[in-house]
Design a protein around this motif. Structure first.
Motif, PDB file in Angstrom:
ATOM      1  N   GLY A   9       0.816  -1.203   0.000  1.00 11.74           N
ATOM      2  CA  GLY A   9       0.000   0.000   0.000  1.00 11.74           C
ATOM      3  C   GLY A   9       0.843   1.243   0.000  1.00 11.74           C
ATOM      4  O   GLY A   9       2.048   1.196   0.153  1.00 11.74           O
ATOM      5  N   ALA A  10       0.197   2.347  -0.173  1.00 13.37           N
ATOM      6  CA  ALA A  10       0.888   3.618  -0.094  1.00 13.37           C
ATOM      7  C   ALA A  10       0.622   4.228   1.262  1.00 13.37           C
ATOM      8  O   ALA A  10      -0.206   3.750   2.019  1.00 13.37           O
ATOM      9  CB  ALA A  10       0.383   4.541  -1.181  1.00 13.37           C
ATOM     10  N   CYS A  11       1.346   5.262   1.566  1.00 16.95           N
ATOM     11  CA  CYS A  11       1.172   5.863   2.865  1.00 16.95           C
ATOM     12  C   CYS A  11       0.693   7.280   2.696  1.00 16.95           C
ATOM     13  O   CYS A  11       0.859   7.882   1.663  1.00 16.95           O
ATOM     14  CB  CYS A  11       2.509   5.902   3.569  1.00 16.95           C
ATOM     15  SG  CYS A  11       3.692   6.734   2.554  1.00 16.95           S
ATOM     16  N   HIS A 127       6.190  -2.983   4.691  1.00 18.87           N
ATOM     17  CA  HIS A 127       6.207  -1.687   4.008  1.00 18.87           C
ATOM     18  C   HIS A 127       5.726  -0.523   4.888  1.00 18.87           C
ATOM     19  O   HIS A 127       6.447   0.456   5.087  1.00 18.87           O
ATOM     20  CB  HIS A 127       5.369  -1.778   2.724  1.00 18.87           C
ATOM     21  CG  HIS A 127       5.385  -0.527   1.905  1.00 18.87           C
ATOM     22  ND1 HIS A 127       6.022  -0.434   0.694  1.00 18.87           N
ATOM     23  CD2 HIS A 127       4.866   0.708   2.137  1.00 18.87           C
ATOM     24  CE1 HIS A 127       5.890   0.787   0.215  1.00 18.87           C
ATOM     25  NE2 HIS A 127       5.182   1.503   1.072  1.00 18.87           N
ATOM     26  N   HIS A 131       7.760   2.941   7.228  1.00 14.84           N
ATOM     27  CA  HIS A 131       7.457   4.379   7.297  1.00 14.84           C
ATOM     28  C   HIS A 131       7.415   4.856   8.751  1.00 14.84           C
ATOM     29  O   HIS A 131       7.879   5.946   9.072  1.00 14.84           O
ATOM     30  CB  HIS A 131       6.099   4.668   6.645  1.00 14.84           C
ATOM     31  CG  HIS A 131       6.089   4.459   5.154  1.00 14.84           C
ATOM     32  ND1 HIS A 131       7.137   4.798   4.341  1.00 14.84           N
ATOM     33  CD2 HIS A 131       5.134   3.951   4.333  1.00 14.84           C
ATOM     34  CE1 HIS A 131       6.833   4.506   3.085  1.00 14.84           C
ATOM     35  NE2 HIS A 131       5.628   3.987   3.049  1.00 14.84           N
ATOM     36  N   GLU A 152       9.427   5.943  -0.170  1.00 13.43           N
ATOM     37  CA  GLU A 152       8.807   4.739  -0.724  1.00 13.43           C
ATOM     38  C   GLU A 152       9.861   3.736  -1.186  1.00 13.43           C
ATOM     39  O   GLU A 152       9.632   2.527  -1.175  1.00 13.43           O
ATOM     40  CB  GLU A 152       7.865   5.102  -1.873  1.00 13.43           C
ATOM     41  CG  GLU A 152       6.673   5.954  -1.447  1.00 13.43           C
ATOM     42  CD  GLU A 152       5.818   5.316  -0.355  1.00 13.43           C
ATOM     43  OE1 GLU A 152       5.935   4.095  -0.122  1.00 13.43           O
ATOM     44  OE2 GLU A 152       5.049   6.043   0.280  1.00 13.43           O
ATOM     45  N   TYR A 202       7.439   2.737  -7.564  1.00 16.76           N
ATOM     46  CA  TYR A 202       7.932   2.201  -6.291  1.00 16.76           C
ATOM     47  C   TYR A 202       9.015   1.140  -6.528  1.00 16.76           C
ATOM     48  O   TYR A 202       9.964   1.030  -5.771  1.00 16.76           O
ATOM     49  CB  TYR A 202       6.797   1.551  -5.496  1.00 16.76           C
ATOM     50  CG  TYR A 202       5.864   2.485  -4.756  1.00 16.76           C
ATOM     51  CD1 TYR A 202       5.544   3.744  -5.243  1.00 16.76           C
ATOM     52  CD2 TYR A 202       5.286   2.081  -3.555  1.00 16.76           C
ATOM     53  CE1 TYR A 202       4.660   4.575  -4.561  1.00 16.76           C
ATOM     54  CE2 TYR A 202       4.402   2.908  -2.861  1.00 16.76           C
ATOM     55  CZ  TYR A 202       4.093   4.151  -3.367  1.00 16.76           C
ATOM     56  OH  TYR A 202       3.228   4.955  -2.684  1.00 16.76           O
TER      57      TYR A 202
END
Ligand SMILES: [Zn+2]
Length: 417
Positions: A9-11, A127, A131, A152, A202
């Motif tokens: 996923g993205a943050c 992942h 972060h 990323e 990414y």
């Protein structure tokens, strides 16, 4: 945010401040809103898990908690640091519940604020946790901080793989297929936009940051991470040179057939084999490996034979090397070659039907104009096998077994080949 369908996923953008000593003060409004429903908690030495009581099967919950506790221990080791305080991990029954409660659309999982990760309960991978750890990297005053490319990149690399393909393998396959972004500097400025369609930025960032970790060690990379405009200070060389060395590393990377096929499918490339009768057809060798016999250069000073290779050097308009003999209108030519440097080369059949292989796109002549294919491009420095065929007017062009063009009736009424 990364669209659903990717394995990671993205943050949300992370604030740079370290977590407050008291965890609860570091929770975000979103966290607090969700906690009204996710009232169940479990706690480990470095994590508080939030979930809906009776919302997740208890055996599954045991596994989910154990997996994340193991990830936290793994990251403390990999990142050579102790984590201060607790990460808050919000576990949802599924992506649908996460989206409904958080009102965050289209994410597979995400990190927010300085201590919080939201994910479906069965999400796996470090992942998002990377972060959160990165918030606690030591940082001096007057440092530039991390940009999104570095942020990323590190998280993607430490997650090791995506869709069971190693991060370096993704990047090496992009390089081999000629779709790796031409400039990492440009990609950083527009990240995560700016890569070709189908190329995941990414993976590119992850491979580059991973290359630095493998070469310089995680401590150096952490120092650069929080001062990411200053590569020279931490690695002893500038970003452009690091980028070149990373590209050389990718060229040497041993890409498995399975990984390459996976990336090809993901990019929508079809690896269409040469028709059997062509693969087995008896051909005429145009180059004997020693001399230019049978070949007629337009400018003899531009062509030579070195170590069994036919070498062409040209800086300017096209210069041609033709066969002395003609072969009839229905013809195919196969060449194994390398664009050692420069922009483009082309192969001609019938004296005038052209397939052009440029760094930025491939082209075939069609009528008065050209057709282009910017998905399959020649990668400078890579050996490729090119096949160009005029099959009764049908233009067919292949690179390493990939069909670039199959254009009916564009090469009709051709002259002698
Ligand atoms: Zn992320």
């Amino acid at each position: 945010m990364t669209a659903r369908g990717l394995a990671f996923g993205a943050c949300a953008i992370l604030a740079g401040a370290p977590a407050a000593a008291h965890d609860d003060a570091a929770l975000t409004d979103l966290d607090r809103r969700v906690m009204v429903e996710l009232t169940g908690t479990r706690e480990s030495s470095h994590a508080v898990f939030h979930f809906r009581p009776d919302g997740i099967d208890s055996k599954a919950l045991d596994e989910d908690v154990a997996a994340n506790v193991a990830y936290l221990a793994e990251l403390e080791h990999t990142l050579r640091m102790g984590y201060h305080g607790h990460v808050h991990i919000f576990l949802y029954q599924d992506g649908e519940e996460m989206e409904r409660l958080t009102e965050v659309d289209g994410a597979v999982a995400f990190a927010t604020g300085t201590v919080s990760v939201h994910q479906p309960h069965d999400f796996r991978g470090v992942h998002e946790l990377v972060h959160i750890f990165a918030v606690q990297f030591e940082r001096d005053p007057d440092t530039a901080g991390a940009d999104l490319f570095v942020t990323e990149g590190l998280a993607t690399y430490l997650a090791k793989s995506d869709e069971n393909v190693a991060i370096h393998a993704w990047a090496a396959a992009y390089a081999k297929l000629g779709v790796l972004p031409a400039s990492l500097g440009d990609l950083r400025r527009t990240f995560p936009d700016g890569a070709d369609k189908g190329v995941h930025a990414y993976h590119v960032a992850g491979s580059f940051v991973g290359f630095l970790v493998e070469r310089y060690g995680i401590e150096k990379v952490k120092q650069w991470y929080v001062d990411s405009s200053e590569a020279h200070q931490y690695f002893g060389q500038g970003f452009a040179r690091l980028e070149r060395e990373w590209r050389e590393f990718l060229q040497e990377f041993e890409l498995t057939v399975g990984a390459e096929e996976h990336v090809l499918r993901k990019l929508g490339f079809l690896r269409e084999p040469l028709p059997k009768e062509w693969a087995n057809a008896k051909g005429t060798a145009l180059f004997d490996g020693r001399t230019l016999a049978g070949l007629a250069p337009q400018d003899a000073s531009k062509w030579s034979v070195k170590d069994g290779l036919l070498v062409g050097t040209n800086d300017g308009p096209w210069t041609r090397l033709a066969t002395a003999k003609s072969f009839g209108p229905k013809i195919g030519v196969r060449a194994k070659l390398r664009l050692a440097s420069g922009d483009a080369l082309k192969l001609l059949v019938n004296g005038e039907r052209e397939a052009i292989f440029a760094r930025w796109s491939s082209y075939a002549t069609a009528g008065e104009g050209f057709r282009s294919n910017d998905r399959v491009k020649i990668a400078p420095g890579e050996w490729v096998e090119l096949v160009v065929v005029n099959d009764d007017g049908r233009a067919r062009v292949y690179m390493d077994g990939l069909s670039l063009f199959d254009l009916p009736d564009v090469w009709n009424a051709a002259g002698e080949g």
